[in-house]
Design an enzyme around this catalytic site. Structure first.
Site, PDB file in Angstrom:
ATOM      1  N   LEU A   1       0.850  -1.163   0.178  1.00 12.80           N
ATOM      2  CA  LEU A   1      -0.021   0.188   0.138  1.00 12.80           C
ATOM      3  C   LEU A   1       0.898   0.986   0.016  1.00 12.80           C
ATOM      4  CD1 LEU A   1      -2.725  -1.057   2.626  1.00 12.80           C
ATOM      5  CD2 LEU A   1      -2.714  -1.420  -0.163  1.00 12.80           C
TER       6      LEU A   1
ATOM      7  N   GLY B   1       1.001  -5.073   1.257  1.00 13.81           N
ATOM      8  CA  GLY B   1       0.003  -5.190   0.438  1.00 13.81           C
ATOM      9  C   GLY B   1       0.566  -6.320  -1.037  1.00 13.81           C
TER      10      GLY B   1
ATOM     11  N   ASN C   1       4.336  -7.352   6.840  1.00 13.28           N
ATOM     12  CA  ASN C   1       5.108  -6.721   8.128  1.00 13.28           C
ATOM     13  C   ASN C   1       4.666  -5.482   8.529  1.00 13.28           C
ATOM     14  OD1 ASN C   1       5.316  -5.577   5.453  1.00 13.28           O
ATOM     15  ND2 ASN C   1       7.177  -4.557   6.015  1.00 13.28           N
ATOM     16  N   GLU C   2       3.250  -5.205   8.447  1.00 18.60           N
ATOM     17  CA  GLU C   2       2.563  -4.281   8.916  1.00 18.60           C
ATOM     18  C   GLU C   2       3.083  -3.819  10.717  1.00 18.60           C
ATOM     19  OE1 GLU C   2       1.228  -6.235   7.019  1.00 18.60           O
ATOM     20  OE2 GLU C   2       0.159  -5.261   5.459  1.00 18.60           O
TER      21      GLU C   2
END
Lengths: 339, 339, 339
Positions: free
Chosen positions: A145, A190, A214-215
């Site tokens: 994203l 994303g 890996n957010e």
């Protein structure tokens, strides 16, 4: 590129559409419920949409050597857009979708919209039975994203952006086509979701390329449907650990965890993807599609049922000053890295 | 074998019952709900059912050498029927169930009915604590659902057939007994379901034998409870891929995927099955049964709750001219293979 | 130690509390629902609870060598109780929780209460971000639920005991802190549950140490939330088999099944646990906590929604004469083993 996000977005879509107008083709779908849920949003965006500009040209990608030399080249329709190049080889029924949005194929609102429209176009095209997704950018499949879309914008923009993320996933995870990810570079967040949503994942066997959700590393949380998709691929325990640590797994580790299905040398990636695709297309479409839908329906339905709530949650979360600050810091860090 | 399917079926059951009449023994079950759901159907079929003909004879199968030589042979009751031979060794509490329906142990309505009645009989027999399921036909465990029952028949027949398939699965997957599959040959589709429904799967380590839910290859779709059973054994990802491709996995691959628990040389298969059975029977029945029920209840309840709907879906699907055509083509192909 | 169980228990808690009185600190939690569900029970028990006695002393456990030699020792608060010793290293934010209840760290009502209160205390302490759980008893991590609490007592006692088991699990599985189990001995039944409820499991690589939910061996059944926790770690198939057989897996097998995450030589266990903890604490707390909650919420909510029913089931089950008899026999066997 000034103006409101909506205006900017409309311009992007119009440019891509080539200005022609007409009725959209009725969708060829097996899962009316989830497709319908996604349809109005896209419909609103491509209202009175035109026919896509198509042209014939020889396939530009390495085909599996299933076609004897000396035969005339297969007919191939291509539509090249701003951020994604799509080529459909009508003889095999396989479309090639190549991300070409420098520097890192980040999933901006424009990119997501172009992606969703391309998928819808292929889904409705009887000549297309499968899609191979890859990147033209060296070392990167997709960086996930676009942080620019989540930072310093207004709430309306955040909502529109998040709806576009949902929509892409609903279309890709719920696609009737066979979808193969040819992951020729790193694929965080994303980017990983796109790979996870395909039917099969082949990755270049380069340990420098990594993949994962890996957010958590950025201080944000993968939404529940990222998690559901992840759990469906690697199981609960691996997902729990990997998501909490925000792990980016190097290709060999990704293979070991089941996050990708196989590794091949980068130069063989598309050849292998075509061979895998041929194997999947050997099955009758109808039974394969119903089977796929049976496996994915629960998770797709879950988002469809909580879509608006999920958007609200995203807006609330991303608007928090603490989160905005952490994203700004992350962007500063990226800028410094570049220079 | 003329007349309506029902009449043909009644004859088969009567032949098997030996004509004697009397009340059926009350079931010894822990899971009233699922058992009751299956009971009326079977009850209807075996209405005023007779006592099964029993005879004593020495066990005909390779027992694990747990019994010292020189001792008198253990008492053993056997009832041999048309399609399945059942022998109960009362000393060990283990029944041996051998499929003997040439050419390929296909699951016809008669076979399924005999299977369900045998299971009910053993379930209600206090002397029986475990069942080993195997085949007397070389190279084949079971070829799965009998295509003859799904092709060119009327809707009533399709409904009765599907109910019998459901019933077998409800009884086998929900059995209170320890169930071990000794897979001594290939085991596609419904044959694989039988194996998946057992507590433990041992397969002959012959790479020519394969196992899998290959319905998609025939253009049909495995029902949701086949899928649920499969997912419970191999997990979501492996199930998704294998079901979409309709894969038949050679024994070594089946082991790797977790589809079977171990491979042994074919001549050691029954010996190993007995050893495994002894290990499972070392546990107190009650706790083991409650534990098994806890693990399988959700999936069993799901079918019980949607049983009629599932039958309607099957009838609608299988009656389609396109499906009938594809099944006819498949049968033609099989006939040509034979000659 | 005479009197009613309640009285005995009150004494134990009072002793531990040091007699001081005051209001309990408001909990610092992210999951209001599950925490609140557990809170009233604990609140009732520690009504008008006092401040815990704290003292400063150097850390007594092997820290990972992340602190350069020669620096002053980090501040460390410790509270040593009857059955569990807790030390919080404020510089790292990591608490060490050591079971010290001879002979086998069995989970008595007193042990469970002390455990839950210690967890609550750490959870509410801003200086604490992670907990390492281990044992001071050689060869034993924890032997699981104390059979003495389940044998020859009255129904009220069984209910109070079971509520304490539930509460510990709700607190540990739902903890916002990073939890690492350093399993330095065998860990059957409830001991295994404690390990399964942590974020990460490291076990001493001694094949004589085993771990597993072996309830079925004693003729009892692991409750559904033990099962849910187990399935979340090892998947459905391994759980089904292991629970039915009541298997105790030697350390190497436990690693292979995914029941523990890694094995290290016993003398390196705490060093390794600290290194793992440091890796998990490198992530921002908030995102990690929300992610953990997302992964575990369904299973936690399931018990919260069925808590009273689960207690009733336990009381009914354990009060049965057949179960009481089987537990008495088991205790006789244990006594004979000792002498």
């Amino acid at each position: 590129m000034g103006g409101s996000p909506r205006a900017r977005h409309r311009r992007a879509v119009c440019r891509w559409r080539g200005g022609a107008r007409g009725g959209a083709a009725p969708p060829r779908t097996l899962e009316p419920r989830q497709k319908m849920a996604a349809a109005p949003i896209l419909a609103r965006r491509i209202a009175r949409s035109g026919v896509l500009p198509l042209c014939c040209r020889p396939p530009s990608w390495d085909r599996a050597p299933r076609q004897p030399l000396g035969l005339p080249l297969a007919p191939c329709r291509a539509f090249s857009n701003n951020k994604i190049q799509v080529e459909l080889d009508e003889s095999s029924g396989v479309a090639m979708m190549k991300f070409k949005s420098p520097p890192v194929n980040s999933l901006s609102l424009d990119f997501l919209t172009e992606f969703s429209i391309s998928l819808e176009k292929l889904e409705n095209d009887r000549a297309c039975r499968g899609v191979i997704i890859t990147s033209t950018i060296p070392k990167i499949f997709s960086s996930g994203l676009d942080i620019m879309e989540m930072c310093g914008k207004n709430m309306e923009h955040y909502g529109e952006f998040w709806r576009a993320v949902q929509e892409l996933w609903l279309r890709l995870y719920g696609s009737n086509m066979v979808t193969v990810a040819a992951i020729n570079g790193s694929s965080p967040a994303g980017g990983c979701l796109i790979a996870l949503s395909c039917d099969y994942r082949i990755m270049a066997e380069n340990p420098k390329f990594s993949i994962g959700l890996n957010e958590a590393q950025l201080g944000i949380v993968a939404p529940f449907w990222f998690k559901d998709t992840f759990v469906n691929v690697v199981g609960h325990r691996i997902a729990e650990r990997s998501l909490q640590l925000g792990s980016l797994h190097p290709a060999p580790e990704a293979l070991k965890l089941g996050l990708v299905d196989e590794l091949v040398p980068e130069e063989k990636l598309l050849e292998k993807a075509s061979a895998i695709m041929a194997r999947w297309l050997a099955l009758p479409d109808h039974a394969r599609q119903l089977t796929k839908s049976m496996m994915r329906k629960a998770v797709l339905d879950h988002l469809v049922a909580h879509r608006e709530e999920d958007i609200k949650n995203f807006i609330n979360f991303i608007s928090k000053e603490s989160i905005q600050k952490s994203l700004r810091m992350y962007m500063e860090m990226l800028k410094k890295k570049k220079s």
